[in-house]
Scaffold this motif. Structure first.
Motif: not given
Ligand code: MG
Length: 279
Positions: A29, A42, A192-193, A231-232
């Motif tokens: 990201d 992202d 979306d993380g 996730d990031n």
């Protein structure tokens, strides 16, 4: 001779935070928090090439920092330039790519607007009063299923249908929305993380409970990491501090306008630090 000038005033304060999360070894990201542009990207692609894609995209938009406004034409040109750069990293479906989502400080007929824009499944939200509303619409298979009234297949949960690079044959078009800004508006831009780990009510609760934008951004990122951090995760929070349209007269005698008056008419052109700040 005099003429009327309508001069938009749009003062904002912001904060930003990012974390690789608990599973990924790198953070693909990237974000930019430099008025008039606030965005997240992202990146995707093996061997950390997603990181290169998202950073290249940020580097293009960084060149707009310090300008008074972001208009739809500047947005279009920057998206095109960024998409061309990212596409040069590779071809085919496995080529590096990135989402691009954000808001610009914009002006129409002397009034301040949020210019929200999106490619991919990162998101921009508007908190106004107690209500958190998603401004952007995901470019994802999951969103297509929702639009068609179908059940979202888990396998398609993270498949995006529009990106910069990622094997796109043509530079993508960014969806954009012009939203009249109001004092007290708070914008959230996130990858979306964040939204896969936290529910919308939980996100709204943090945004309503913490008034400082930098602290709010950090709290949201930390909460997403604590909730799993699969996730990031990257968050940018932008607050509208002063929003107004000011009518002034041009061509009046110099001695009728104080130095302070003219100072106020000039837009701040200081380039912001990477995290929290104010203009
Ligand atoms: Mg992600």
């Amino acid at each position: 001779m005099t003429r009327e000038i309508v001069d938009a005033v749009f003062t904002v304060a912001w904060g930003a935070a990012t974390d690789p999360g608990r599973v990924r070894t790198s953070n693909e990201d990237s974000f930019l928090a430099a008025p008039p542009v606030f965005l997240v990207a992202d990146g995707m692609g093996g061997h950390s090439r997603g990181e290169v894609a998202s950073r290249l995209t940020v580097s293009v938009f960084e060149q707009l920092a310090g300008r008074p406004w972001l208009g739809p034409r500047q947005l279009y040109e920057a998206v095109h330039a960024a998409a061309t750069l990212v596409a040069s990293l590779g071809e085919g479906l496995a080529a590096p790519g990135t989402t691009l989502t954000g808001v610009g400080l914009s002006e129409q007929d002397g009034r301040p607007y949020w210019l929200a824009f999106n490619i991919g499944d990162s998101r921009a939200y508007l908190l106004r009063g107690q209500r958190l509303e998603q401004l952007t619409v995901d470019h994802s298979r999951a969103q297509e299923c929702l639009d068609a009234g179908e059940i979202v297949d888990e396998a398609f949960q993270h498949v995006i249908t529009r990106a910069l690079g990622g094997g796109s044959r043509q530079p993508p078009v960014a969806d954009h929305w012009l939203v009249p800004a109001q004092p007290g508006d708070r914008i959230l831009v996130c990858t979306d993380g964040l939204t896969t780990e936290l529910s919308q009510p939980a996100i709204a609760g943090t945004l309503l409970g913490e008034s400082d934008p930098q602290a709010a951004a950090r709290m949201l990122v930390d909460s997403a990491v604590e909730a799993g951090g699969r996730d990031n995760v990257t968050v940018v929070v932008v607050d509208a501090v002063d929003v107004s349209a000011r009518l002034t007269l041009d061509g009046v005698d110099d001695d009728t306008v104080t130095e302070a008056d003219w100072g106020e008419l000039e837009h701040d052109t200081v380039i912001a630090p990477m995290e929290g700040g104010q203009r």
